[in-house]
Design a protein around this motif. Structure first.
Motif, PDB file in Angstrom:
ATOM      1  N   HIS A 102     -79.495 -87.686 -17.443  1.00  0.00           N
ATOM      2  CA  HIS A 102     -80.128 -88.850 -16.802  1.00  0.00           C
ATOM      3  C   HIS A 102     -80.078 -90.086 -17.675  1.00  0.00           C
ATOM      4  N   GLN A 103     -80.102 -89.881 -18.968  1.00  0.00           N
ATOM      5  CA  GLN A 103     -80.060 -91.046 -19.853  1.00  0.00           C
ATOM      6  C   GLN A 103     -78.620 -91.461 -20.173  1.00  0.00           C
ATOM      7  N   GLY A 104     -77.665 -90.758 -19.610  1.00  0.00           N
ATOM      8  CA  GLY A 104     -76.246 -91.116 -19.797  1.00  0.00           C
ATOM      9  C   GLY A 104     -75.739 -90.866 -21.202  1.00  0.00           C
ATOM     10  N   VAL A 105     -76.347 -89.905 -21.895  1.00  0.00           N
ATOM     11  CA  VAL A 105     -75.952 -89.652 -23.288  1.00  0.00           C
ATOM     12  C   VAL A 105     -74.523 -89.101 -23.332  1.00  0.00           C
ATOM     13  N   THR A 106     -73.696 -89.737 -24.142  1.00  0.00           N
ATOM     14  CA  THR A 106     -72.283 -89.329 -24.240  1.00  0.00           C
ATOM     15  C   THR A 106     -71.999 -88.575 -25.538  1.00  0.00           C
TER      16      THR A 106
ATOM     17  N   ALA B  99     -71.830 -97.302 -35.489  1.00  0.00           N
ATOM     18  CA  ALA B  99     -70.451 -97.472 -35.966  1.00  0.00           C
ATOM     19  C   ALA B  99     -69.474 -97.449 -34.788  1.00  0.00           C
ATOM     20  N   ASN B 100     -69.884 -96.864 -33.669  1.00  0.00           N
ATOM     21  CA  ASN B 100     -69.033 -96.829 -32.476  1.00  0.00           C
ATOM     22  C   ASN B 100     -69.448 -97.881 -31.445  1.00  0.00           C
ATOM     23  N   GLY B 101     -70.241 -98.856 -31.878  1.00  0.00           N
ATOM     24  CA  GLY B 101     -70.670 -99.931 -30.968  1.00  0.00           C
ATOM     25  C   GLY B 101     -71.570 -99.431 -29.848  1.00  0.00           C
ATOM     26  N   GLY B 102     -72.267 -98.329 -30.091  1.00  0.00           N
ATOM     27  CA  GLY B 102     -73.035 -97.695 -29.018  1.00  0.00           C
ATOM     28  C   GLY B 102     -74.512 -98.041 -29.028  1.00  0.00           C
ATOM     29  N   ALA B 103     -75.210 -97.488 -28.045  1.00  0.00           N
ATOM     30  CA  ALA B 103     -76.666 -97.591 -27.975  1.00  0.00           C
ATOM     31  C   ALA B 103     -77.260 -96.327 -28.596  1.00  0.00           C
TER      32      ALA B 103
ATOM     33  N   LEU C  77     -69.447 -83.545 -19.694  1.00  0.00           N
ATOM     34  CA  LEU C  77     -69.959 -83.061 -20.981  1.00  0.00           C
ATOM     35  C   LEU C  77     -70.004 -84.164 -22.035  1.00  0.00           C
ATOM     36  N   PRO C  78     -71.027 -84.140 -22.888  1.00  0.00           N
ATOM     37  CA  PRO C  78     -71.041 -85.055 -24.037  1.00  0.00           C
ATOM     38  C   PRO C  78     -70.170 -84.495 -25.157  1.00  0.00           C
ATOM     39  N   GLU C  79     -69.956 -85.300 -26.184  1.00  0.00           N
ATOM     40  CA  GLU C  79     -69.308 -84.780 -27.395  1.00  0.00           C
ATOM     41  C   GLU C  79     -70.413 -84.327 -28.338  1.00  0.00           C
ATOM     42  N   TYR C  80     -70.093 -83.306 -29.137  1.00  0.00           N
ATOM     43  CA  TYR C  80     -71.121 -82.726 -30.014  1.00  0.00           C
ATOM     44  C   TYR C  80     -70.746 -82.824 -31.492  1.00  0.00           C
ATOM     45  N   ALA C  81     -71.747 -83.122 -32.309  1.00  0.00           N
ATOM     46  CA  ALA C  81     -71.601 -83.003 -33.767  1.00  0.00           C
ATOM     47  C   ALA C  81     -72.909 -82.415 -34.287  1.00  0.00           C
TER      48      ALA C  81
ATOM     49  N   GLN D 244     -67.483 -96.182 -23.975  1.00  0.00           N
ATOM     50  CA  GLN D 244     -68.929 -96.346 -23.873  1.00  0.00           C
ATOM     51  C   GLN D 244     -69.576 -95.228 -24.690  1.00  0.00           C
ATOM     52  N   TYR D 245     -70.550 -95.582 -25.504  1.00  0.00           N
ATOM     53  CA  TYR D 245     -71.204 -94.592 -26.355  1.00  0.00           C
ATOM     54  C   TYR D 245     -72.712 -94.733 -26.161  1.00  0.00           C
ATOM     55  N   ILE D 246     -73.366 -93.633 -25.773  1.00  0.00           N
ATOM     56  CA  ILE D 246     -74.838 -93.598 -25.795  1.00  0.00           C
ATOM     57  C   ILE D 246     -75.245 -92.369 -26.601  1.00  0.00           C
TER      58      ILE D 246
END
Ligand code: GLU
Length: 296
Positions: A188-192, A32-36, A218-222, A2-4
């Motif tokens: 809260h927004q479920g950001v991954t 590209a990751n099928g995310g929102a 934790l989310p992933e960071y770039a 799941q990607y947000i």
């Protein structure tokens, strides 16, 4: 998976080439990751806000075919969430009120990597009669090294106690600090996945520390390379970044895709087709951390 993902502009002026790069990269990585891909207006800093800028940013994104998912979220409407988060930290005894003036903090602290390191006065010696003054609220930091791997900048580490110090979550004037609001909202927004400018690389350990306090995953960071003017200054409102010329939007998008190291030749298409092509060819591993000098 799941990607947000999200783009979180501050409505302090027009979208410029630097914010376009962030918008495009976070959009491409999500798609590209099928995310929102969500959009959040970070409109907590009222004195710096420019009237009409939020709508202008959204209109400009639309013009570039950068279409977001769901409703736009405005931080100015989310005070209750930030208040609940601070209350939780109070219950955990993770924060303390600070009555020091800006001047006292400056005079008694030492220089850190991102401003003055607070000397901890109110953490260790609470004043006797604090009722007359509204305090700021600071989080207690500890002598621990926060390590994370950034997809573009590699392994990063920071000891926030020693390099930043106990930082403010709620200012004495009642304004929420960016560090708290961004973490509460991303959770809260479920950001991954967070893809944003590398001017925020130094803030990330503070944010990870807050995730840990709330037991959020934790989310992933770039973090993206900065676009700078000829003097090496980040393009921003302060460095008078020009507004994007929408009569040149395809060229501007091609320019940004080239900065992100999309394969050449980049096709000569309209924005929507360019973005669809870029989603197919997106590879975040190809993005380089070095700042890029550009004309704005
Ligand atoms: N609102 C911040 C800015 O415009 C970005 C915050 C973030 O992406 O975490 O610089």
């Amino acid at each position: 998976m799941q990607y947000i993902g999200r783009f979180a502009p501050s409505p302090t002026g027009h979208l410029h080439i630097g914010s376009l790069l962030t918008a495009v990269a976070s959009f491409l990585d999500a798609k590209a990751n099928g995310g929102a891909w969500l959009v959040r207006m970070e409109d907590l800093d009222k004195p710096r806000e420019v009237a009409g800028a939020a709508d202008d940013i959204l209109r400009t994104m639309d013009a570039f075919s950068l279409h977001w998912d769901g409703e736009v979220v405005y931080q100015s409407q989310r005070h209750a969430l930030y208040r609940a988060a601070l209350e939780e930290l109070k219950r955990k005894n993770a924060v303390y009120p600070c009555y020091c003036s800006r001047k006292t903090v400056q005079e008694n602290g030492r220089q850190g990597i991102d401003g003055i390191i607070y000397n901890g006065n109110c953490r260790f010696r609470q004043p006797n009669n604090p009722a007359q003054k509204t305090p700021a609220w600071r989080i207690k930091t500890h002598n621990q090294v926060i390590v994370f791997e950034d997809k573009i900048f590699g392994i990063q580490q920071q000891n926030i106690e020693q390099e930043v110090g106990d930082f403010v979550l709620l200012r004495a004037d009642g304004e929420w600090a960016y560090q708290l609001a961004v973490v509460v909202d991303d959770c809260h927004q479920g950001v991954t996945h967070i893809v944003r400018g590398s001017d925020l690389l130094l803030s990330t350990p503070r944010q990870i520390y807050l995730y840990q306090q709330f037991n959020f995953s934790l989310p992933e960071y770039a973090h993206l390379p900065l676009l700078t003017n000829a003097w090496g200054q980040k393009w921003s409102k302060q460095t008078l970044a020009p507004a994007l010329d929408l009569s040149q939007k395809e060229q501007l998008l091609q320019q940004v895709l080239a900065y992100l190291n999309l394969p050449q030749p980049i096709p000569d298409e309209n924005c929507n087709a360019l973005l669809q092509w870029a989603i197919l060819h997106w590879d975040i591993q190809k993005v380089q951390p070095q700042a890029i000098v550009c004309g704005g």
